[in-house]
Design an enzyme around this catalytic site. Structure first.
Site, mmCIF file in Angstrom:
data_model
loop_
_atom_site.group_PDB
_atom_site.id
_atom_site.type_symbol
_atom_site.label_atom_id
_atom_site.label_comp_id
_atom_site.label_asym_id
_atom_site.label_seq_id
_atom_site.Cartn_x
_atom_site.Cartn_y
_atom_site.Cartn_z
ATOM 1 C CG HIS A 29 -14.572 -17.068 -4.484
ATOM 2 N ND1 HIS A 29 -14.398 -18.428 -5.100
ATOM 3 C CD2 HIS A 29 -14.063 -17.179 -3.441
ATOM 4 C CE1 HIS A 29 -13.413 -19.125 -4.256
ATOM 5 N NE2 HIS A 29 -13.346 -18.213 -3.009
ATOM 6 C CG PHE A 61 -21.123 -18.064 -11.586
ATOM 7 C CD1 PHE A 61 -22.273 -16.941 -11.644
ATOM 8 C CD2 PHE A 61 -20.191 -18.111 -12.707
ATOM 9 C CE1 PHE A 61 -22.723 -15.913 -12.606
ATOM 10 C CE2 PHE A 61 -20.547 -17.017 -13.666
ATOM 11 C CZ PHE A 61 -21.592 -16.026 -13.625
ATOM 12 C CG HIS A 62 -16.921 -19.940 -7.219
ATOM 13 N ND1 HIS A 62 -15.712 -19.300 -7.238
ATOM 14 C CD2 HIS A 62 -17.179 -20.327 -8.483
ATOM 15 C CE1 HIS A 62 -15.127 -19.562 -8.563
ATOM 16 N NE2 HIS A 62 -16.092 -20.119 -9.282
ATOM 17 N N PRO A 63 -21.280 -20.440 -4.661
ATOM 18 C CG PRO A 63 -23.362 -20.712 -4.970
ATOM 19 C CD PRO A 63 -22.220 -20.286 -5.708
#
Length: 544
Positions: free
Chosen positions: A300, A476-478
Site C-alpha cells: 500500500h 509498511f504492508h508488503p
C-alpha cells in the site's frame, strides 16, 4: 564452507522467524507437548522500553537496533526515489514497531481468494480464525470474541482536530461507523488498537513469551538463516549463523518459513528455490525452479498530505516543548493515557476514490502530527497529516537477491504507480482529500496545504500523478511474494495448505502467501494466516 555445529536432537517443527506469524505458530505447535519446536529469530529480544510504549514507533522505525533498515531500488513511479522499507528486527517482528492498528480488511478480499480456487480462505472461513485468538473490548458477538491472546482495545487519547476532520468527512458524505472489522469497512471511526491498558501488545507479548516456559519449545535469537537443508526434494533442517558460528538444526517433521514477505523469500532463494535463471546468475545450486518466488510483491502506497493549522492542539508542539513532553510522560506514567499511548494514526476513513467503485478502495490514516519521514523529528509547527492509500493496487513488484551472501540485503522493487489504474486512483485520492479538508468543520483551523501544495491544481491530472510520486511512501504492508495458488498456476509458490509446491516438508506461513493484498493494514491478517496455517500443520501431522 565452515563445518556447522548441530543443535542437539531432532525437532518436529522448525520455524524460521519469530515475527507476527512465527509467534502464533510457536504457540499453537508447541501446545502438543509430544512435539519439539524450534523457533529461530534473526533479531533480538524485546528488552527496550520503546518496544512497549506505543509512541515508541517514532524511535524504533529507522533505528538499526529495531529495524532491518531495508531500502528499495529506485522506483520509476516515485520519480526515481528510493524508499526506506522498515521491518521489525526483534521478536514480535513488525508487530513490535508498527502502527498497532487492528484491521481485517473486507469480506470481499477473502471471498476473492476463494474464487481463485483457494478453498477454505473465504470470509466465513477466516472469520473463525480471527475470533479464535481475539480478545476484543467490544465483547462476544457475531463479529468478535473474548478470551484470546490478541488484545484489541479502544484508543486512550482523542484530539479535537481529528474530531473535526471526522465531521468534515461526514459533511463530504462519508458515514460514521463503530467498527471497521465486520466485513465492510466503508466509513469513518477511531482505529481500534493492539494494546493492553496503554502498552503495545505485540505478537511476542501475546503469543510467544507466555509459553516460553514450555520444555518442548526453544527460542534462539540473532540467528541468520543461510538456507534450508534438503534431502532430495524434502526439507530436513536449516543452516544458520549465530554469534559468529555456523550451526545446523535438523527436522523430522516440517520446516516453516515465517520471516515475512522479504525474509522468507530471501531464505527460499538462498536455498535454491526460485527462478532458475536468477539463481544461476548468482551461482546458487537449484533445488527447484520456482519462477513465482519473489514476484507478485504488493504494498500500500500512502500519499502523505500535510496541512498546517492554527488554533489546534497537535503532537508537534508538545513534542518539542520540555513542559509539554513532561506533561505527556506524567500522564502516561500515572494513568497510561494521553499522547504516549497513541498509534501513529488515530482516525481511520475508508471511502471510494470515485462513485463508480463497487466498494471502498481508499483508506485514510489521519494523524495530529507531521514529519518529513518516519525516523525523523516532528515539525515544529502545528499540523496534521492525512495519508491516503489505494487499498486495491494493481501494480506488482518483486524481490531479488543481490548476491549469494545471506548477510546482504535483497533488492526490493515495489514498482508503485506502474499502472494507469493506480495513477488514476492516486490523482483522485488527492482530490478527495482536498474536498474533505475544504468542508466547514475544518475552517476554524485555517488549514494550509503544505504537501503536495496548492500549486498542484485539481484539473491537472499529470501534475497530480507527479505529486503522488513525490509524496508517496510505503505504509509498511508488503505481501504476496510467495503467493498461494493452484498447481496449474506457474507463478504459485504454495498451495491452499501453504505447502511449497513441488517440495516436501516445507511451508511458508506469513504475509507472503497472500495472492492479493487485503483492504487495509496487514498485521492481523498475517496472524490469521498463521492461525489457519498452524491448524493445517497439526492436521497433516496427525494424518501421517
Amino acid at each position: 564452507m565452515p563445518k556447522a555445529a548441530a543443535l542437539e536432537g531432532d525437532y518436529d517443527f522448525i520455524i524460521v522467524g519469530a515475527g507476527s506469524a512465527g509467534c502464533v505458530l510457536a504457540n499453537r505447535l508447541s501446545a502438543d507437548t509430544s512435539k519439539r519446536v524450534l523457533i529461530l529469530e534473526a533479531g533480538g529480544r524485546d528488552n527496550w522500553i520503546w518496544y512497549h510504549i506505543p509512541v515508541g514507533y517514532l524511535f524504533a522505525i529507522g533505528n538499526p537496533r529495531s529495524d532491518w533498515m531495508f531500502k528499495t531500488e529506485a522506483v520509476p513511479g516515485l520519480n526515481g526515489r528510493a524508499l526506506n522499507y522498515p521491518r521489525g528486527k526483534v521478536i514480535g517482528g513488525s508487530s513490535s514497531i508498527n502502527a498497532m492498528i487492528y484491521m481485517r480488511g473486507q469480506a470481499a478480499d477473502y471471498d476473492h481468494w476463494r474464487q481463485l480456487g483457494l478453498n477454505g480462505w473465504g470470509w466465513s472461513d477466516v472469520l473463525h480464525a480471527y475470533k479464535k485468538h481475539e480478545h476484543h473490548f467490544l465483547g462476544d458477538s457475531e463479529h468478535h470474541a473474548t478470551g484470546g491472546e490478541w488484545r484489541v482495545e479502544h484508543p486512550r487519547v482523542r484530539w479535537d482536530l481529528l474530531d473535526a476532520f471526522r465531521t468534515a468527512a461526514e459533511q463530504y458524505g462519508i458515514k460514521r461507523i463503530v467498527d471497521f472489522n465486520t466485513g465492510d469497512n466503508e466509513g469513518s471511526a477511531p482505529y481500534h488498537v493492539n494494546q493492553k491498558r496503554g502498552r503495545r501488545w505485540s505478537a511476542a507479548r501475546g503469543f510467544l513469551k507466555p509459553v516460553l516456559n514450555r520444555p518442548n519449545l526453544r527460542l534462539e535469537t540473532e540467528c541468520l538463516v543461510e538456507r534450508v537443508l534438503f534431502d532430495g526434494k524434502r526439507a530436513v533442517g536449516v543452516r544458520f549463523r549465530q554469534g559468529g558460528a555456523v550451526r545446523e538444526a535438523r527436522c523430522r517433521g516440517e520446516v516453516i518459513l515465517a520471516a515475512g514477505s522479504i525474509g522468507s523469500i530471501q531464505t527460499l532463494l538462498l536455498s535454491g528455490v526460485g527462478p532458475a535463471r536468477h539463481l544461476g546468475e548468482l551461482g546458487i545450486p537449484i533445488v527447484l525452479d520456482k519462477p513465482g518466488v519473489g514476484e507478485n510483491l504488493q504494498d500500500h502506497l500512502q500519499l502523505r498530505t500535510i496541512y498546517k493549522v492554527t488554533g489546534a492542539k497537535t503532537l508537534n508542539v508538545d513534542y518539542h516543548s520540555h513542559i509539554g513532553f513532561a506533561r505527556m510522560l506524567m500522564d502516561y506514567a500515572l494513568f497510561r493515557r494521553g499522547p504516549l499511548t497513541m498509534a501513529p494514526s488515530q482516525l481511520g476513513i475508508f471511502t471510494r476514490s470515485d462513485a463508480k467503485r463497487e466498494r471502498a478502495n481508499i483508506q485514510y490514516h489521519v494523524q495530529p502530527l507531521s514529519l518529513d519521514r518516519f525516523g525523523e523529528p516532528l515539525h515544529t509547527f502545528p499540523a496534521f497529516t492525512a495519508s491516503v492509500t489505494n487499498v486495491h493496487p494493481t501494480s506488482r513488484g518483486h524481490i531479488r537477491l543481490k548476491s549469494a551472501d545471506p548477510a546482504d540485503k535483497p533488492a526490493i522493487q515495489p514498482n508503485y504507480l506502474a499502472t494507469d489504474e493506480d495513477r488514476r486512483v492516486a490523482a483522485d485520492s488527492l482530490r478527495v482529500t482536498r474536498r474533505i479538508v475544504s468542508q466547514p468543520a475544518l475552517r476554524p483551523f485555517s488549514p494550509v496545504e503544505l504537501l503536495p501544495g496548492d500549486q498542484v491544481r485539481d484539473d491537472d491530472e499529470a501534475a497530480l500523478v507527479k505529486a503522488a510520486g513525490d509524496v508517496g511512501t510505503t505504509i509498511f504492508h508488503p505481501v504476496g511474494t510467495a503467493k498461494m495458488g493452484l498447481p496449474s498456476d506457474p507463478m504459485a509458490v504454495v498451495d491452499e495448505r501453504l505447502r511449497v509446491l513441488g517440495l516436501e516438508g516445507l511451508r511458508v506461513i506469513d504475509a507472503s502467501v497472500m495472492p492479493t493484498i487485503t483492504s487495509g493494514n496487514t498485521n492481523s491478517p498475517t496472524m490469521m494466516i498463521a492461525e489457519k496455517g498452524a491448524g493445517m500443520v497439526i492436521e497433516d501431522a496427525r494424518s501421517r
